[in-house]
Design an enzyme around this catalytic site. Structure first.
Site, PDB file in Angstrom:
ATOM      1  N   LYS A 219       0.814  -1.212   0.000  1.00  9.48           N
ATOM      2  CA  LYS A 219       0.000   0.000   0.000  1.00  9.48           C
ATOM      3  C   LYS A 219       0.854   1.272   0.000  1.00  9.48           C
ATOM      4  CE  LYS A 219      -4.163  -1.745  -0.123  1.00  9.48           C
ATOM      5  NZ  LYS A 219      -5.222  -1.708   0.890  1.00  9.48           N
ATOM      6  N   ARG A 253      -4.516 -10.305   3.774  1.00  9.85           N
ATOM      7  CA  ARG A 253      -4.663 -10.318   2.316  1.00  9.85           C
ATOM      8  C   ARG A 253      -3.376  -9.757   1.702  1.00  9.85           C
ATOM      9  NH1 ARG A 253      -6.403  -6.930  -1.906  1.00  9.85           N
ATOM     10  NH2 ARG A 253      -7.626  -8.012  -3.501  1.00  9.85           N
TER      11      ARG A 253
END
Length: 279
Positions: A219, A253
């Site tokens: 991210k 995830r």
């Protein structure tokens, strides 16, 4: 324990959900697995690396992403689902569209992972009528504009309140609690500061009494903190996954399954969760 279709998934240790993006524009691996053959091979490789679940998606939800038509999304994901669904690894469909959820569930998918938390008309009903598990994620805004100017008075409290409300709505629709997972939505309408506050206080979400999914892999929060491009975010992604596990996350995830599994084994070996079986 999570009930997901024909599977009952133990939460004694965190589960690793491997990402299979069948898209041209996902923020990290867009275009790499756009062909069905490449996506299937990637999914099988992630299973070999230790993935407990495969999350298959045909529409990018990166910041600024455009929407994908229903038929195009189905064309991307269904052949991959059909090729992988007969195995021993449960499949998750990453979609906001009730029609895609329904087709994927009919093909054998065991979980619906929805960044829109089943708010689309008919989504909760589709899932309630099946035995599939659901993952309800928080997102402020929508993918095209969500990172323009995310704002909260108290990000942890507001995200928690939203998720609790969605859980209640889903239970009212007929989805049992043992099929529900919650996700605070790292990077979905959040600044780096918001993301790190959520990670630091992840236990606040475990107090809902439901499994928590953490999707931190590659991210932009790591780019903001460390100045690393997406290709150079492996180490912070794996470290963040372990931090999330330490703070109570039940599902991680990730793009990098092998490395995350190795890190979790090391962490487990230092806790009471794990025994070597040596006399």
């Amino acid at each position: 324990m999570i009930k997901a279709g024909r599977f009952s998934l133990s939460l004694d240790t965190p589960l690793v959900m491997g990402i299979v993006n069948i898209t041209p524009d996902s923020f990290f691996d867009g275009g790499k697995f756009l062909s069905h053959e490449a996506a299937i091979c990637h999914g099988l490789r992630l299973i070999d690396e230790g993935a407990d679940i495969l999350d298959i998606g045909g529409e990018s939800t990166r910041p600024g992403a455009a929407t994908t038509s229903l038929q195009e999304e189905l064309d991307r994901v269904m052949p991959v689902i059909q090729a992988l669904t007969s195995g021993d690894t449960p499949l998750s469909i990453d979609t906001q569209k009730p029609a895609v959820m329904a087709e994927a569930i009919r093909a054998g998918v065991s979980m619906v992972n929805d960044v829109n938390a089943l708010r689309a008309a008919g989504a909760a009903e589709v899932c309630a009528a099946s035995g599939a598990a659901v993952c309800l994620m928080h997102m402020q805004g929508e993918p095209g504009t969500m990172q323009a100017n995310p704002s909260y008075m108290d990000v942890v409290a507001e995200v928690r309140t939203f998720l609790l409300a969605r859980v209640e709505k889903c239970i009212e629709a007929g989805i049992t609690r043992d099929r529900i997972v919650v996700d605070p939505g790292f990077g979905f309408g959040k600044s780096p500061e918001h993301n790190f506050a959520l990670l630091k206080q992840l236990e606040q979400f475990t107090k809902l009494g439901l499994p928590v999914l953490a999707g931190l892999s590659r991210k932009s929060m790591f780019g903001a903190l460390l100045g690393r491009d997406t290709a150079d975010r492996l180490v912070p992604s794996v470290v963040a996954a372990v931090i999330a596990a330490q703070h109570g996350a039940s599902i991680l995830r990730v793009h990098d399954v092998r490395e995350t599994c190795d890190a979790l084994r090391l962490w487990n070996a230092t806790t009471e969760r794990f025994r070597f079986g040596l006399q």
